[in-house]
Design a protein around this motif. Structure first.
Motif, short mmCIF file in Angstrom:
data_model
loop_
_atom_site.label_atom_id
_atom_site.label_comp_id
_atom_site.label_asym_id
_atom_site.label_seq_id
_atom_site.Cartn_x
_atom_site.Cartn_y
_atom_site.Cartn_z
N LEU A 153 29.26 39.16 71.49
CA LEU A 153 28.20 38.11 72.24
C LEU A 153 27.04 37.53 71.44
CD1 LEU A 153 27.76 40.27 75.58
CD2 LEU A 153 29.22 38.14 75.21
N LEU A 154 26.38 38.25 70.48
CA LEU A 154 25.60 37.88 69.58
C LEU A 154 25.98 36.71 68.69
CD1 LEU A 154 23.69 41.12 68.46
CD2 LEU A 154 22.78 39.48 69.75
N LEU A 155 27.49 36.77 68.29
CA LEU A 155 27.97 36.06 67.35
C LEU A 155 28.22 34.63 68.12
CD1 LEU A 155 28.92 35.32 64.53
CD2 LEU A 155 31.12 36.25 65.22
N VAL A 156 28.74 34.77 69.44
CA VAL A 156 29.10 33.69 69.99
C VAL A 156 27.90 32.89 70.57
CG1 VAL A 156 30.29 32.79 72.24
CG2 VAL A 156 31.20 34.67 70.82
N PHE A 157 26.70 33.47 70.89
CA PHE A 157 25.62 32.64 71.58
C PHE A 157 24.52 32.25 70.49
CE2 PHE A 157 27.88 34.65 75.32
CZ PHE A 157 27.80 33.28 76.16
N GLY A 158 24.67 33.17 69.59
CA GLY A 158 23.53 32.92 68.39
C GLY A 158 23.94 32.66 66.91
N GLY A 159 25.14 32.71 66.83
CA GLY A 159 25.76 32.62 65.56
C GLY A 159 25.48 33.66 64.58
N LEU A 160 25.52 33.33 63.23
CA LEU A 160 25.48 34.59 62.42
C LEU A 160 24.20 35.01 62.07
CD1 LEU A 160 27.52 35.78 60.14
CD2 LEU A 160 26.65 34.27 58.47
N PRO A 161 23.10 34.54 62.36
CA PRO A 161 21.87 35.07 62.26
C PRO A 161 21.55 36.21 63.30
CG PRO A 161 21.50 32.76 61.88
CD PRO A 161 22.97 33.06 62.23
#
Ligand SMILES: [Zn+2]
Ligand SMILES: [Zn+2]
Length: 292
Positions: free
Chosen positions: A174-182
């Motif tokens: 979910l972090l990757l999908v909604f916020g990208g790599l950072p």
């Protein structure tokens, strides 16, 4: 080395032979990810990591795995217990069966033969090395049911232990999908790595560096720095003196955020039978802030 395992008689979790490649590889990846995060800093990623750090370390490890599941220092409804246990898995410290059993062994053998992680076997041993060798991170069902029978009887907690990495994997996606790599690097890799070290500091630093309020038979210490990083777990001498107390920071200035969380649950009617240790009758300016 085989003899050493046998020698360790009734003490489980102390096999020290061989390298535990699962831990070595996992911890290496997380440390590399944590360093990489420094090159992808954004404030939103930092704040997401801070919230997840609080969820995993305070609600999960402090209030859940430690004070509730291991020491049963208060009684919440089942759904709260399960929610806190799920938060605990976000810290990547294994499932509740392994964590609870290992920690109860630590309390039984504190700083003696059989303690899985005492600094008497070396400061680095107690901090991280004990997890990089032997079988420490594999809680076999026999040891687990001996030291954590209550957890092993609970089907939800057993399944959560078997698949303890799944909630973290879902959060990471979910972090990757909604916020990208950072978001992924900060919310998972940096956050988990700092959390691991702060729990490990409870095993290492607070058994050799800090003050001792209680003359316990072990080497436990109270340490403000560790307490702040770990949401109150650093008041470790208080804790070894009063293991079933839901409150670890006993003086008003001993910051213990996991205790604040438990007080909040209690105030909302969601925690009963909250056990609270008191300060010893007050020499040297000791003040009690909450009579139970
Ligand atoms: Zn300890
Ligand atoms: Zn404990």
């Amino acid at each position: 080395m085989e003899n050493k395992a046998v020698e360790a008689h009734s003490a489980p979790f102390v096999r020290r032979d061989g390298i535990n490649w699962t831990s070595v590889i996992a911890f290496s990846i997380f440390h590399i990810g944590a360093v990489a995060a420094l090159f992808f800093f954004t404030w939103p990623a930092f704040f997401v990591a801070l919230v997840l750090y609080w969820l995993g370390m305070s609600l999960g490890v402090g209030m859940g795995y430690h004070r509730l599941l291991t020491h049963r220092s208060y009684k919440p409804p089942k759904w709260i217990e399960y929610a806190l246990a799920v938060c605990g898995t976000l810290a990547l410290e294994g499932g509740p069966m392994f964590w609870v059993a290992t920690h109860r062994v630590h309390h039984q053998f504190t700083d003696r033969d059989g303690d899985p992680h005492t600094p008497r076997d070396g400061k680095w041993w107690s901090h991280i090395v004990w997890m990089l060798v032997g079988n420490a991170t594999h809680c076999n069902i026999e040891d687990c049911s001996r030291y954590a029978p209550d957890v092993c009887r609970d089907r939800f907690l057993v399944q959560l232990s078997n698949y303890h990495y799944v909630p973290l994997a879902i959060v990471s996606i979910l972090l990757l999908v909604f916020g990208g790599l950072p978001f992924l690097l900060w919310g998972t890799f940096f956050r988990v790595t700092i959390g691991l070290h702060s729990t490990w500091m409870v095993n290492s630093i607070t058994h050799f560096w800090g003050t001792r309020r209680f003359a316990t038979r072990d080497d436990s210490r109270n340490n403000l720095f560790v307490a702040i990083l770990s949401f109150g777990e650093g008041w470790h001498n208080n804790h070894h003196a009063h293991p079933t107390s839901a409150r670890h920071g006993l003086a008003w200035w001993e910051i213990d955020m996991s205790w604040w969380g438990i007080r909040l649950l209690e105030a909302a009617g969601l925690a009963k039978s909250v056990q609270v240790a008191k300060l010893p009758a007050a020499p040297a300016g000791a003040r009690e802030v909450r009579a139970n």
